[in-house]
Design an enzyme around this catalytic site. Structure first.
Site, short mmCIF file in Angstrom:
data_model
loop_
_atom_site.label_atom_id
_atom_site.label_comp_id
_atom_site.label_asym_id
_atom_site.label_seq_id
_atom_site.Cartn_x
_atom_site.Cartn_y
_atom_site.Cartn_z
CG ASN A 103 -1.54 1.33 1.52
OD1 ASN A 103 -2.48 1.75 0.87
ND2 ASN A 103 -1.00 2.03 2.51
CE1 TYR A 171 0.47 8.37 -6.77
CE2 TYR A 171 -1.06 8.48 -8.61
CZ TYR A 171 -0.79 8.18 -7.29
OH TYR A 171 -1.80 7.68 -6.49
CE LYS A 175 0.07 4.63 -6.82
NZ LYS A 175 0.10 3.72 -5.66
#
Length: 272
Positions: A103, A171, A175
């Site tokens: 996470n 980012y 992802k």
């Protein structure tokens, strides 16, 4: 009545606050014991305040209040050796891990971008996920009990969003990257009955999103702010919404679900 994760142990990174703390609490509510790690310090390229040791202590208190066991340690997912040490100490105390929640993540979006943002976000959000799975994988295989791994991606792991700064591009790349990791792990770990999936939240009401720096970043690019709108009439979702999806993926309710990208995004992806 026993919870649906009774007797299970979950390894959670980024557990000091936000989604990670929510996941720890939700899984503990269903009977799991928790190995919780978090960096609990600042990364220079991240403009918003990151977690602190006190945040991690709050997670510990919240899990213990549910009468579940928790082992917590400060560990940077970029540091494989320290992460392995925390995992080994946690499992020595609580028992073998059945659930892994990769996470931990950062969003270094700033008004004064620097090239270093790219490297930091890839190191945490992609290499950090790889490290997390790798430190847990041998123990899960040797245990022979199967298990579940859930990686936190983002709507930015399905769509081309995030802007054109080094941090924004990094980012989105990270992802998307964890989806490739997930699909590969789902295949290689399937013979061991270990399932691997990603969740893809839209904006979540956590300190990573709700802070002055992020608001300034979105305000300076109105088009980007408008592009973050969900289909359902909510500006953001709650961390527990992600936790509930993860609970399904980690429990026997999702026992044959592996290799999927699960949006929990209020219709954001469908709208685009």
């Amino acid at each position: 009545m026993a919870g649906i994760l009774e007797g299970k142990v979950a390894f959670i990174t980024g557990a000091a606050r936000g989604q990670g703390r929510s996941h720890a609490i939700r899984l503990a509510q269903e009977g799991a014991d928790i190995v919780a790690v978090d960096i609990c310090s600042q990364i220079e390229t991240v403009g918003y305040p990151m977690s602190t040791p006190d945040d991690l202590k709050e997670t510990v208190s919240a899990v213990e209040a549910l009468d579940r066991r928790i082992f917590a340690a400060q560990a940077d997912v970029r540091d494989r050796e320290t992460l392995q040490k925390a995992f080994d100490e946690g499992t020595a105390q609580l028992g073998p891990v059945d659930i892994v929640l990769a996470n931990a993540g950062i969003a270094p979006l700033s008004l004064e971008p620097s090239p270093q943002e790219w490297y930091d976000v890839l190191d945490v959000n992609l290499t950090g996920v790889y490290n997390t799975v790798e430190v847990a994988k041998p123990s899960m295989i040797e245990g022979g009990r199967g298990g579940a791994i859930v990686i936190t991606s983002s709507t930015a792991g399905i769509n081309g969003i995030g802007g054109d700064t080094p941090g924004g591009l990094g980012y989105t790349a990270s992802k998307h990257g964890v989806v490739g990791l997930m699909r590969s792990y789902a295949n290689t770990l399937a013979p061991h009955s270990i399932r691997v999936n990603t969740v893809h939240p839209t904006g979540v009401d956590t300190p990573m999103i709700v802070n002055e720096v992020m608001q300034q970043f979105l305000e300076q690019d109105p088009q980007m702010g408008q592009g973050m709108a969900n289909a359902l009439p909510v500006p953001m979702i709650e961390a527990v919404d992600i936790s509930n999806a993860i609970l399904f993926l980690a429990s026997d309710a999702g026992r044959y679900v592996t290799g999927v990208t699960l949006p929990v995004d209020a219709g954001f992806t469908n709208k685009r």
